[in-house]
Each structure stands twice: as structure tokens, then as C-alpha cells.
Design an enzyme around this catalytic site. Structure first.
Site, PDB file in Angstrom:
ATOM      1  CG  ASP A  30      26.110  60.438   5.218  1.00  0.00           C
ATOM      2  OD1 ASP A  30      26.526  61.286   6.034  1.00  0.00           O
ATOM      3  OD2 ASP A  30      24.921  60.104   5.117  1.00  0.00           O
ATOM      4  CG  ASP A  75      11.815  59.580  -0.452  1.00  0.00           C
ATOM      5  OD1 ASP A  75      11.524  58.662   0.334  1.00  0.00           O
ATOM      6  OD2 ASP A  75      12.103  59.363  -1.646  1.00  0.00           O
TER       7      ASP A  75
HETATM    8  O1  UPG Z   1      23.497  57.015   4.355  1.00  0.00           O
HETATM    9  C1  UPG Z   1      23.194  57.591   3.331  1.00  0.00           C
HETATM   10  C2  UPG Z   1      22.565  56.932   2.259  1.00  0.00           C
HETATM   11  C3  UPG Z   1      22.267  57.649   1.111  1.00  0.00           C
HETATM   12  N1  UPG Z   1      22.574  58.959   1.004  1.00  0.00           N
HETATM   13  C4  UPG Z   1      22.252  59.701  -0.246  1.00  0.00           C
HETATM   14  O2  UPG Z   1      20.905  59.530  -0.580  1.00  0.00           O
HETATM   15  C5  UPG Z   1      20.732  59.727  -1.975  1.00  0.00           C
HETATM   16  C6  UPG Z   1      19.820  58.674  -2.554  1.00  0.00           C
HETATM   17  O3  UPG Z   1      20.433  57.421  -2.525  1.00  0.00           O
HETATM   18  P1  UPG Z   1      20.396  56.394  -3.727  1.00  0.00           P
HETATM   19  O4  UPG Z   1      21.244  55.245  -3.340  1.00  0.00           O
HETATM   20  O5  UPG Z   1      20.665  57.072  -5.001  1.00  0.00           O
HETATM   21  O6  UPG Z   1      18.908  55.905  -3.631  1.00  0.00           O
HETATM   22  P2  UPG Z   1      17.744  55.924  -4.712  1.00  0.00           P
HETATM   23  O7  UPG Z   1      16.927  54.710  -4.483  1.00  0.00           O
HETATM   24  O8  UPG Z   1      18.226  56.171  -6.069  1.00  0.00           O
HETATM   25  O9  UPG Z   1      16.959  57.172  -4.174  1.00  0.00           O
HETATM   26  C7  UPG Z   1      15.585  57.370  -4.159  1.00  0.00           C
HETATM   27  O10 UPG Z   1      14.986  56.867  -2.976  1.00  0.00           O
HETATM   28  C8  UPG Z   1      15.501  57.392  -1.760  1.00  0.00           C
HETATM   29  C9  UPG Z   1      14.684  56.837  -0.626  1.00  0.00           C
HETATM   30  O11 UPG Z   1      14.746  55.462  -0.619  1.00  0.00           O
HETATM   31  C10 UPG Z   1      15.418  58.904  -1.749  1.00  0.00           C
HETATM   32  O12 UPG Z   1      16.057  59.385  -0.616  1.00  0.00           O
HETATM   33  C11 UPG Z   1      16.084  59.442  -2.969  1.00  0.00           C
HETATM   34  O13 UPG Z   1      16.035  60.827  -3.007  1.00  0.00           O
HETATM   35  C12 UPG Z   1      15.428  58.860  -4.200  1.00  0.00           C
HETATM   36  O14 UPG Z   1      16.045  59.374  -5.366  1.00  0.00           O
HETATM   37  C13 UPG Z   1      22.123  59.718  -2.593  1.00  0.00           C
HETATM   38  O15 UPG Z   1      22.469  61.026  -2.939  1.00  0.00           O
HETATM   39  C14 UPG Z   1      22.987  59.207  -1.459  1.00  0.00           C
HETATM   40  O16 UPG Z   1      24.268  59.721  -1.510  1.00  0.00           O
HETATM   41  C15 UPG Z   1      23.190  59.617   2.053  1.00  0.00           C
HETATM   42  O17 UPG Z   1      23.492  60.798   1.959  1.00  0.00           O
HETATM   43  N2  UPG Z   1      23.483  58.920   3.195  1.00  0.00           N
END
Ligand code: UPG
Ligand code: MN
Length: 772
Positions: free
Chosen positions: A137, A461
């Protein structure tokens, strides 16, 4: 004797925590007794603040009911890949499309994504059945470059892993603890291992070098020319087939690897991760159209190379096929900070909540480490699962204008999915892939609504999982040994706060979602009632802060105005017993999980801090959204780990990050509520102590005055109020130190100023009610 071929591929084992049940119920009874006491005193003597206390405590009781029903019927799952392989030839296994999302090369270093991808490519599964799609992204040439380099390394790495049956197939992790003497007898292993390590070091050096110099734009030629003049939020679709597996019908090759950066335009809604997941779904639908999808965030990697087989045990099991929509593997973390100072490893939570959910309709979808059925993502419910007879017109309405996509969707819905015998040429689909990944493609289609990952919450999710449960599907956990996937939890307080804040906002967004609020899903859908309560348990992440913050304000108010907060007389024993039992009970849960009391305390403290800071801010962010002042944003979590092969064994010791686990602060307003609460407690303490000293020294006037306005707060109750306040000060100890420290270890002056003003206003209001 049982016929080997009729054995299920997985079994669910139900069990009971009898002792836990007894204590859980005891706590519930005490809570109800307390409520009873509150109601009676309110009837006898109406006080506004008691009404608020009653409301808050009712909510806490409700929250406790959500907790115990969620954990009441625990279960575990055991999968039997050997039974699966007895029934199916390797070549008969279904195809699985692998999705990885990344969104920022700075917060999510490309070398991390590379490790995730390598671990996926090297899974123990026929490689002609796998295809890995990476969504970027950020539209970053760095990520693309890193993946290109990684695919060259993969040609050596994947065969190496398979040949020597390597367990951890993320190279940084493997080389951080490989014992070269693991198999001293084979000199060959030792040699090849050293060669691999050299190659990996080389790869990570090149990628890090590229990140440092940020690939100057003059070098954006050849394959990279498409990145010229692109901006993160303004660029055309870029899809690159980094590696095409031409070795059909052979499990020896390397799976396809495809880079996707969906089109972005300013002001055009992109729906964050949900949008990225839908782009991946559409593009992969055109290229490989596997009936199953495994999605992994770029901060997780495969830790059990057989995990795809385990996942398939559930999804291909005769019963699972009819009922189970997705298989969720837990988010577990490696390289944990000692004693979990930031309270974000969620080990105990995982143990009890996850096993509890396994005994209900199934786990929530956690956004990563999850196997989905494509047809479920395409909107099928369990009773239609085998029919799938949508008219072409309807298909077009839902899936959009691409004829190729409509055809591939029809294949999925009618159960005809990709088989390697089909002559698939993924390059041929590039043009239509570009079309479906464009900004406008989803306009007036079902994407994000009836089909695909759901839009409307920054915790896409839970929302997506809910929409699947609403249809009556179940989900299962998959917890093989060794752990399926591992990743790293945030190691900085501001990062962790940001994550918690986002989750809280996301939960409230879901609660108010018109179509998929848990309430709607239960009344109008097939969400089971107990599962509804479980969803309410997680929705409560967003609501608890309002009640907890009000409760704390009331406590402070009562101390300052010398009124009763705790029950009076013998009834005081109810909250005391409640607190003592609750504390002991939770300590026992930690000890039973082989965790320390220190860890228990850290988690206790952090839950107060997260609820009243991060989640409270998350709630405020939602209010701002409702008032249309600002929109909710998916702030990406910073990943601070080190991915060179010499590190990674333990985030704390090896990642050169001295701040790991220590409390650091930033300018974010997320720290304002906590600082305010702390200052309020300190002020209340001072006022109380001065008041006590004043009354001791025989200041009769003052004493009379106090007695006149207040309801004679007698001894023990008042001591307990003070103890509660002291407990809060202990929880906020790191904040107290932060007030006196400078730099990143200190709370910024602007935050202190805002909090001091708020605390001052609050205390003045309280004192006014005394004199008023
Ligand atoms: O605009 C975006 C924003 C995030 N992501 C991806 O989403 C994932 C999760 O993002 P992260 O910043 O790591 O968030 P976390 O809080 O660690 O993620 C948890 O919480 C998210 C929901 O809030 C879920 O989508 C994730 O799967 C879950 O692991 C990563 O691979 C990002 O690269 C995108 O592809 N596009
Ligand atoms: Mn993450």
C-alpha cells in the site's frame, strides 16, 4: 478396529476448568451483591453520584458476564495431517493463495516482509499449489526491489529448507539460533548452512543498503520505471510477476510471487487493509483462483512449515467442509520482552479466551494467520455452499465489470476451482488484473459489502469474521506444535498505545454497524447467542473506558468531598472480598500459565493504562467521527525489530533497542487522560491528608462544616477509598516518573499542561460542590 480412512482429519477436545468456574461464579455473585447494596442505598437515600456508581458497576458486572460465558466451555483442536495424507495424494491437495500485506517501508522494513514471504514460499506443501501475492500500500520501489532479490535467494533457500527439514523458515530467525552442530555427521549440512547464511547476510545487507539510500529516482529504470513519479497516495496500479512457476505438476519448483500495488488517488477512499485484501482477492482470482486463501501480515512468519497441511485438515475434513468457514491460528510472539512490561503479549488472555471461543461458534477472525475459503469470502452461506447458482447479471453486479473475474467467481461459487492441470498462464491475466485493482473498479459493486473483506471499521478483521459467523458458518482454531506463526509485539509504549486505540475505535465502529453489529447478526442472522456475548466481550474494549474513567472520577470526587464511595458498615466486606478474590484468582491464572507474579502485575497495570488512555482516546476518536469532525484512520503499527541473522533471538537483548519495554512518551494526546487521572489522584490525596490533619488538630469549624454537607464518611470506607486511589497511583507510577523526566522518557510539557488544567478544573468543581 476403526477403518483408518474414516477417521476425521481433526478432533475437538472439550474440557472444563472446574475451579475457575467456581471462582468466576463467586465473583459474579459478589458483583450482584454489590449492585443489590447500591440499589438499596439509592432507594433509601438518593445521591446522584451513587446512581453513576450503580451504572458503572452494572456495566462491570455485564462485562464480567461476557467474560465468563466466553470462557465457560473451553476446547482444543487436534489436527492429523498424516490422516489427510493417507486419504489424499500430495497432488490432490487443493491450491492455496498466500496473501501478505505491507503498507509502509519505514514502519515495516522490507527485510521483514521478505522474511515473511520466504517463510511462506518454503512451506511444506506442493509448490505448484501455492502462489504468493504481496500487496504494497506504500507503492514502494524498495519493497519491490527487496522482493525481487528475495526471489533469487528463495531459489536456494526453499530447496535447502526442504532438503534438511528446517523448522523455522524465516531466515533471520533460523540463522539467529541455528546450531551448526545440529547434525555434525553431515558435513554437507554444515557447508550448505554456512553458504545460506552468507547469502542471507548478503541479501539483508543489500536491502538495508537500498533502504538507507532509498533507491535514487535516477535509478528508476527497467523494471523500476513504473515507480517514476508515483506517490504513496497517487499512482496507477502496479502489478509485477516477480517469479512465475513454470514447473507444473511438480512440487519442486518455487511458488509464483506477485507484487501488487493497487491504484490510489487522493480523496478516493482506500479502506486501508480491507481494501488491500480485496485487491489481493480480485487479482489472485484472475491469476490462480485457489479455493483457499492464507493471509499473513508482514510482521508474522511461518514457524511450523506444515501449517498449511494442518489448516487443510480442518477445511477438508468432511464435517469441516460443511461447517467451517475459516481456520484461525493464534497470534503469538517470539522474542518477548521479559515479564511483558507493556502488557501486549496477551498470553493468559489467549489461553482462556481462545480456548473458550473454540468451544463456541469459533474464534474471531484476527486479521492474520488465517485460512479462508474463497467461496465464503465470495458471500456463500453454509446452506448454499454446494449450490452457487447466481445469474450472470447478479454476478456482474457483485463482482464488477471484469468478465474474467466474473467467470472466475462463477467457477468458485460452483465449486470448480483452479487445478494445476488447467493450463494457467498468470502473465496472460495481467491486463484484467490491472483493471480490477484500479480505484474505481469497486464502485457500485458488492466488494466490501456483500463480498470480500468488509469496509466500515478499522478493525476489518473482526467485522469480516462477524459477517461470516452471521451466515451461520463456524470457525476453528488451529494450534499445532510447534506454534504455527510467530511475530513480534510492539516494543514501545506509544506504538502499543496506537494499536490499542485503533482496536477500541474499530470495535465501536462495528458495534454501530448497521448490517454487522453483533446484535443485528444475532437477531437477523445466525450468530449464536453465546457467540454474541463473546463478541460483546471484545466490543467492550471500546466501551469499558467510558465507565472506568467515570468510576475513577467518582472515586476522586468522593475523596475530595469526603463522601462515600465504598459501601458503609458490614457491606464494605463485599468489595473487599471481591477485590481480594479477583486478584488471587488472576494471579493463579498467571502461575498456572507458568508466568511470574511480576508479569501479572505488569499486565494489571497496563490494562488500567490502556483502558483509560488508549481505548478512551479510541472512544473519543469515534465521537469525533460521529460528529463528522474527523475520520478514523488506520495508523500502522511501527515494527522495531532487527532482521539481520545475528539478532532476533530475543527482541529485548538483541535488537539494539535500549528502549524496549521501558516507558517512553510522545506528544500524542493519548497520554492526556492518564496524566490527568494521576494528577487528580495526587490532588485528592493531598486534600484528604490536609483535611485529616486539619480535623485532628481540632479545627472544629472545619469539621462541622464538612459534616454538614457530607454524609459522614466513616473510617474504614474512607480508608478503602484512599487505597483505591493509591492503587491507581501505583498503576500510573511510570507516568509519575515521566512527569519528572525529560526527553522521550518524560511526558511532554504540553501534555502535562493540558492534564494539569483538566485536573485543576475537576478538583475546583468538586470543591465547589462542597462549598455550594
Ligand atoms: O492501509 C493499510 C494499513 C495496514 N495494512 C496492513 O495491515 C497489516 C496490519 O497492520 P498493523 O499495523 O501491523 O496492525 P496490527 O494492530 O498489528 O494488526 C492487527 O489488527 C489489525 C486490525 O486493526 C488486523 O488487520 C491485523 O491483522 C492484526 O494483526 C499490516 O500487514 C499492514 O501492512 C495495509 O495493508 N494497508
Ligand atoms: Mn501487526
Amino acid at each position: 478396529m476403526t477403518n483408518q480412512t474414516s477417521l476425521p482429519f481433526y478432533e475437538k477436545h472439550r474440557f472444563k476448568y472446574n475451579f475457575k468456574r467456581v471462582i468466576d461464579v463467586l465473583i459474579l455473585i459478589l458483583l450482584l451483591l454489590l449492585l443489590g447494596y447500591r440499589v438499596i442505598s439509592l432507594v433509601n437515600n438518593y445521591r446522584f453520584h451513587w446512581l453513576v456508581v450503580l451504572i458503572c458497576e452494572s456495566w462491570f458486572t455485564l462485562g464480567w458476564i461476557f467474560t465468563i460465558t466466553t470462557q465457560w466451555n473451553p476446547a482444543t483442536i487436534k489436527t492429523y495431517p498424516e490422516r489427510l495424507l493417507q486419504r489424499l495424494q500430495l497432488q490432490e491437495l487443493p491450491a492455496v493463495d498466500l496473501f501478505v500485506t505491507t503498507a509502509d517501508p519505514v514502519l515495516e522494513p522490507p527485510i521483514m516482509t521478505v522474511n515473511t514471504v520466504l517463510s511462506l514460499l518454503a512451506m511444506e506443501y506442493p509448490s505448484d499449489k501455492l502462489a504468493c501475492y504481496v500487496s504494497d500500500d506504500a507503492c514502494s520501489p524498495l519493497t519491490f526491489y527487496a522482493l525481487q532479490e528475495a526471489s533469487k535467494f528463495a531459489k536456494h533457500w526453499v530447496p535447502f529448507c526442504k532438503k534438511f527439514n528446517v523448522q523455522v523458515r524465516a531466515p533471520f530467525k533460523y540463522f539467529s539460533h541455528v546450531a551448526y552442530d545440529h547434525d555434525l555427521s553431515t558435513q554437507q549440512f554444515k557447508q550448505e548452512c554456512l553458504r545460506m547464511k552468507d547469502m542471507y547476510d548478503n541479501l539483508s545487507r543489500r536491502i538495508e543498503e537500498a533502504c538507507r539510500t532509498s533507491i535514487p529516482s535516477c535509478r528508476l529504470d527497467g523494471d523500476f520505471a513504473v515507480f517514476l513519479n508515483t506517490q504513496r497516495d497517487n499512482h496507477p496500479t502496479i502489478i509485477k510477476i516477480i517469479w512465475e512457476n513454470k514447473e507444473k505438476h511438480s512440487s519442486e519448483g518455487l511458488p509464483h510471487l506477485i507484487y501488487i500495488s493497487r491504484e490510489k488517488k487522493p480523496k478516493h477512499p482506500h479502506h486501508y487493509k480491507a481494501g488491500a485484501m480485496n485487491a489481493l482477492t480480485k487479482v489472485s482470482g484472475l491469476m490462480t483462483n485457489a479455493p483457499f486463501i492464507l493471509n499473513v501480515d508482514c510482521d508474522m512468519f511461518v514457524n511450523n512449515p506444515k501449517i498449511a497441511l494442518h489448516g487443510m485438515c480442518v477445511l477438508l475434513d468432511p464435517k469441516g467442509q460443511k461447517e467451517v468457514a475459516f481456520v484461525q491460528c493464534p497470534q503469538q510472539f517470539y522474542g518477548k520482552l521479559k515479564n511483558d512490561p507493556l502488557g501486549n503479549q496477551m498470553v493468559v488472555l489467549f489461553k482462556y479466551v481462545a480456548s473458550g471461543l473454540a468451544g463456541l461458534q469459533g474464534p474471531f477472525y484476527g486479521g492474520t494467520n488465517c485460512f479462508h475459503r474463497r467461496k465464503v469470502i465470495y458471500g456463500l452461506s453454509p446452506d448454499e455452499a454446494e449450490k452457487g447458482n447466481m445469474s450472470e447479471k447478479k454476478l456482474k453486479q457483485e463482482f464488477g465489470a471484469s468478465k474474467e473475474l466474473v467467470k472466475s467467481a462463477a467457477d468458485v461459487l460452483e465449486g470448480r476451482t483452479y487445478s494445476p492441470n488447467h493450463d494457467i498462464n498468470i502473465s496472460k491475466s495481467l491486463e484484467s488484473a490491472n483493471q480490477v485493482a484500479s480505484c474505481g473498479y469497486e464502485y457500485a459493486t458488492g466488494w466490501g459489502d456483500q463480498i470480500g473483506w468488509k469496509y466500515g471499521s478499522i478493525t476489518e478483521d473482526v467485522l469480516t469474521g462477524l459477517s461470516i459467523h452471521k451466515k451461520g458458518w463456524r470457525s476453528e482454531f488451529c494450534t499445532p506444535e510447534p506454534i504455527a506463526f510467530t511475530g513480534c509485539a510492539p516494543i514501545g509504549l506509544p506504538t502499543s498505545m496506537g494499536q490499542q486505540k485503533r482496536w477500541a475505535t474499530g470495535m465501536i465502529e462495528i458495534f454501530f454497524n448497521k448490517k454487522y453489529s453483533p446484535l443485528v447478526c444475532t437477531i437477523f442472522g445466525k450468530l449464536h447467542f453465546r457467540q454474541f456475548l463473546a463478541y460483546m466481550w471484545i466490543m467492550n474494549w471500546g466501551f469499558q473506558p467510558i465507565f472506568e474513567a467515570s468510576y475513577v472520577c467518582l472515586l476522586t470526587y468522593c475523596i475530595i468531598t469526603n463522601s462515600n464511595f465504598m459501601p458503609q458498615g458490614p457491606a464494605l466486606s463485599i468489595p473487599i472480598t471481591l477485590v481480594v478474590i479477583y486478584m488471587l484468582h488472576t494471579i493463579l491464572e498467571y502461575l498456572a500459565t507458568k508466568l511470574s507474579i511480576q508479569e501479572w502485575w505488569n499486565n494489571q497495570r497496563m490494562s488500567r493504562i490502556y483502558i483509560m488512555n488508549a481505548r478512551f482516546s479510541g472512544f473519543l476518536a469515534l465521537i469525533l467521527k460521529l460528529l463528522r469532525i474527523s475520520n478514523t484512520v488506520f495508523d500502522i503499527t511501527r515494527k522495531d525489530q532487527n532482521f539481520s541473522s545475528d539478532d532476533g533471538e530475543d527482541c529485548l537483548d538483541n535488537n539494539n533497542n535500549d528502549d524496549a519495554g521501558t516507558f517512553t512518551f510522545d506528544e500524542s494526546s493519548v497520554f492526556v487522560p492518564g496524566t490527568t487521572i494521576l494528577l487528580m489522584q495526587l490532588a485528592a490525596m493531598v486534600i484528604k491528608i490536609i483535611g485529616l490533619v486539619g480535623s485532628r488538630s481540632g479545627n472544629n469549624n472545619n469539621n462541622n462544616n464538612n459534616n454538614k454537607i457530607n454524609n459522614k464518611n466513616n473510617g474504614y470506607g474512607s480508608v478503602c477509598d484512599m487505597l483505591c486511589s493509591l492503587y491507581l497511583i501505583l498503576c500510573y507510577w511510570p507516568f509519575l516518573r515521566g512527569i519528572f523526566r525529560r526527553g522521550k522518557y518524560g511526558i511532554p510539557f504540553s501534555t502535562i499542561f493540558k492534564s494539569a488544567t483538566l485536573a485543576f478544573l475537576f478538583v475546583s468543581l468538586c470543591t465547589q460542590t462542597i462549598s455550594g
